[in-house]
Design a protein around this motif. Structure first.
Motif, PDB file in Angstrom:
ATOM      1  N   LEU A  22       0.808  -1.758 -13.317  1.00 12.06           N
ATOM      2  CA  LEU A  22      -0.262  -2.301 -12.926  1.00 12.06           C
ATOM      3  C   LEU A  22       0.356  -2.065 -10.663  1.00 12.06           C
ATOM      4  O   LEU A  22       1.093  -1.921 -10.885  1.00 12.06           O
ATOM      5  CB  LEU A  22       0.498  -3.949 -12.973  1.00 12.06           C
ATOM      6  CG  LEU A  22      -0.446  -4.969 -11.936  1.00 12.06           C
ATOM      7  CD1 LEU A  22      -1.824  -5.217 -11.805  1.00 12.06           C
ATOM      8  CD2 LEU A  22       0.533  -6.131 -12.351  1.00 12.06           C
ATOM      9  N   HIS A  23      -0.906  -2.175 -10.146  1.00 11.83           N
ATOM     10  CA  HIS A  23       0.115  -2.261  -7.910  1.00 11.83           C
ATOM     11  C   HIS A  23      -0.005  -3.324  -7.964  1.00 11.83           C
ATOM     12  O   HIS A  23      -0.074  -4.409  -6.905  1.00 11.83           O
ATOM     13  CB  HIS A  23      -0.856  -0.870  -7.709  1.00 11.83           C
ATOM     14  CG  HIS A  23      -0.489  -0.043  -8.262  1.00 11.83           C
ATOM     15  ND1 HIS A  23       0.758   1.207  -7.375  1.00 11.83           N
ATOM     16  CD2 HIS A  23      -0.380   0.936  -9.408  1.00 11.83           C
ATOM     17  CE1 HIS A  23       0.473   1.976  -7.806  1.00 11.83           C
ATOM     18  NE2 HIS A  23       0.187   2.098  -9.277  1.00 11.83           N
ATOM     19  N   GLY A  24      -1.401  -4.073  -8.294  1.00  8.69           N
ATOM     20  CA  GLY A  24      -1.534  -5.437  -8.067  1.00  8.69           C
ATOM     21  C   GLY A  24      -2.728  -6.309  -8.377  1.00  8.69           C
ATOM     22  O   GLY A  24      -3.849  -5.762  -9.136  1.00  8.69           O
ATOM     23  N   VAL A  25      -2.366  -7.748  -8.505  1.00 15.37           N
ATOM     24  CA  VAL A  25      -4.028  -8.145  -8.657  1.00 15.37           C
ATOM     25  C   VAL A  25      -4.512  -9.426  -7.640  1.00 15.37           C
ATOM     26  O   VAL A  25      -3.015 -10.661  -7.194  1.00 15.37           O
ATOM     27  CB  VAL A  25      -3.590  -9.245 -10.279  1.00 15.37           C
ATOM     28  CG1 VAL A  25      -2.072  -9.641 -10.571  1.00 15.37           C
ATOM     29  CG2 VAL A  25      -4.648  -9.478 -11.610  1.00 15.37           C
ATOM     30  N   ASP A  26      -5.354  -9.680  -7.617  1.00 20.57           N
ATOM     31  CA  ASP A  26      -5.852 -11.012  -6.697  1.00 20.57           C
ATOM     32  C   ASP A  26      -6.714 -11.538  -7.614  1.00 20.57           C
ATOM     33  O   ASP A  26      -8.296 -11.753  -7.880  1.00 20.57           O
ATOM     34  CB  ASP A  26      -6.822 -11.112  -6.070  1.00 20.57           C
ATOM     35  CG  ASP A  26      -6.976 -11.742  -5.028  1.00 20.57           C
ATOM     36  OD1 ASP A  26      -6.690 -13.048  -4.949  1.00 20.57           O
ATOM     37  OD2 ASP A  26      -7.326 -11.461  -4.246  1.00 20.57           O
ATOM     38  N   ALA A  27      -6.899 -12.333  -8.767  1.00 15.38           N
ATOM     39  CA  ALA A  27      -7.481 -13.213 -10.106  1.00 15.38           C
ATOM     40  C   ALA A  27      -8.700 -13.805  -9.738  1.00 15.38           C
ATOM     41  O   ALA A  27      -9.479 -14.385 -10.034  1.00 15.38           O
ATOM     42  CB  ALA A  27      -6.523 -13.476 -11.175  1.00 15.38           C
ATOM     43  N   LEU A  53      -8.292  -6.130 -10.177  1.00 10.48           N
ATOM     44  CA  LEU A  53      -7.173  -5.894 -10.240  1.00 10.48           C
ATOM     45  C   LEU A  53      -6.319  -4.448 -10.004  1.00 10.48           C
ATOM     46  O   LEU A  53      -7.856  -3.656 -10.445  1.00 10.48           O
ATOM     47  CB  LEU A  53      -6.907  -5.541 -11.873  1.00 10.48           C
ATOM     48  CG  LEU A  53      -5.881  -5.549 -12.416  1.00 10.48           C
ATOM     49  CD1 LEU A  53      -5.506  -6.776 -13.686  1.00 10.48           C
ATOM     50  CD2 LEU A  53      -5.758  -3.820 -13.023  1.00 10.48           C
ATOM     51  N   LEU A  54      -5.891  -4.102  -9.206  1.00 11.64           N
ATOM     52  CA  LEU A  54      -5.160  -2.555  -9.429  1.00 11.64           C
ATOM     53  C   LEU A  54      -4.891  -1.873  -9.546  1.00 11.64           C
ATOM     54  O   LEU A  54      -3.564  -2.973 -10.052  1.00 11.64           O
ATOM     55  CB  LEU A  54      -5.046  -2.953  -7.701  1.00 11.64           C
ATOM     56  CG  LEU A  54      -4.897  -1.095  -6.966  1.00 11.64           C
ATOM     57  CD1 LEU A  54      -6.375  -1.037  -6.322  1.00 11.64           C
ATOM     58  CD2 LEU A  54      -3.947  -1.493  -5.412  1.00 11.64           C
TER      59      LEU A  54
END
Length: 327
Positions: free
Chosen positions: A102-107, A117-118
């Motif tokens: 996981l690099h990032g999430v903006d749900a 999701l990155l």
């Protein structure tokens, strides 16, 4: 993630992030000095927009995968789906399951144009053809055993599994050759779910979510993707889902062999044939009447032979085979 839910690049020379909010969010997630230099749209999935992001900077260039929900149904459910996937990717980072980082999430799409999701790009590719099918099936079974063996603290366990159909929701084929088989299948799932010993489930494990590398004896699984449906429930259900997909992709005998490979690899399924039949039929009926929806991405990446007529026939033959073996 690999070329994600998707395995084929649609365009490799575009940058469709432009100056969008999504690009700003992505580049804030990168190491200092890194930037997105190219974006490739990926195809093969139907739930998400998948894009490979090529990144360059002071170090070696690398690639990430951006999953974005753009269809209204999935946008409405994005908060739960993407939050769950992010939590699962964090959990799997300390296991031997080959999942993306996981690099990032903006749900909630607070920073991006769409819920996103990155994650890292995994090696390998989808292999939906019939080459090395026995080896692939054995590897799929072993991978499922490993997934089901993941130890999850009680407070970190995913949600209890959800059935994807019910007797009232099943759509039966209009021109079934054996309508009695379908009616019998519906009667099976009118019964209460059997008791089971729960474990960690991928819940959507099938060849379209598994990446392979190598050939023949060197064939290996390099990644398992798409963790948005991860659940807590019976191992039989994951085996059932992969078995149905194998039967649709490669014919009934292949789908029927997965459970034997799973047990041979050390997995445990219900000792009661009636219980096993319930989970297998419950999953198969979720594809009725012809599995057309899931076949669309399969055809996009080369399986043009999977017409609605072929899939409907295989699904019916698969139900009959289940009754012959377990019923």
């Amino acid at each position: 993630m690999a070329e994600g839910e998707s395995a084929a690049v649609v365009e490799t020379d575009i940058d469709d992030l432009g100056g969008s909010r999504t690009r700003v969010w992505v580049e804030r997630s990168l190491r200092s000095g890194d930037r997105v230099c190219a974006v490739a749209a990926l195809r093969g999935g139907w739930t998400s927009q998948m894009r490979r992001l090529d990144v360059e900077g002071e170090g070696e260039p690398y690639s990430l995968v951006l999953r974005s929900f753009v269809k209204p149904f999935f946008v409405r459910h994005a908060l739960g789906l993407l939050t769950r996937e992010a939590d699962i990717l964090r959990l799997l980072a300390d296991t031997n399951v080959p999942a993306a980082r996981l690099h990032g999430v903006d749900a909630a799409a607070e920073h991006c144009d769409h819920p996103s999701l990155l994650m890292s790009l995994l090696p390998g590719s989808l292999r939906l053809d019939g080459e090395d099918i026995e080896r692939k099936t054995e590897l799929l079974a072993r991978q499922l055993v490993a997934i089901h063996g993941v130890l999850v603290p009680e407070g970190a366990r995913p949600r209890t599994y959800q059935a994807w159909t019910s007797p009232e929701r099943v759509r039966l084929p209009e021109n079934a050759k054996q309508p009695e088989v379908w009616q019998r299948a519906v009667e099976v799932i009118r019964q209460p779910p059997p008791a089971y010993r729960p474990c960690f489930l991928h819940r959507d494990f099938h060849p379209g979510n598994v990446l392979f590398a190598g050939e023949g004896a060197d064939l290996t699984i390099t990644g398992v993707v798409d963790w948005v449906e991860t659940s807590w429930g019976p191992a039989d259900l994951d085996v059932a889902h992969c078995s149905t997909a194998l039967a649709l992709l490669h014919g009934v005998p292949v789908g029927m062999r997965l459970a034997d490979h799973y047990v041979a690899a050390g997995g445990t399924l219900s000792d009661d044939p009636a219980d096993h039949l319930y989970w297998r039929v419950l999953d198969a009926l979720a594809f009725a009447p012809d599995a057309e929806k899931v076949a669309e991405p399969w055809r996009e990446i080369g399986r043009e032979d999977l017409t609605p007529a072929v899939l409907a026939q295989r699904l019916e033959e698969y139900l009959q085979a289940l009754f012959s073996q377990y019923g």
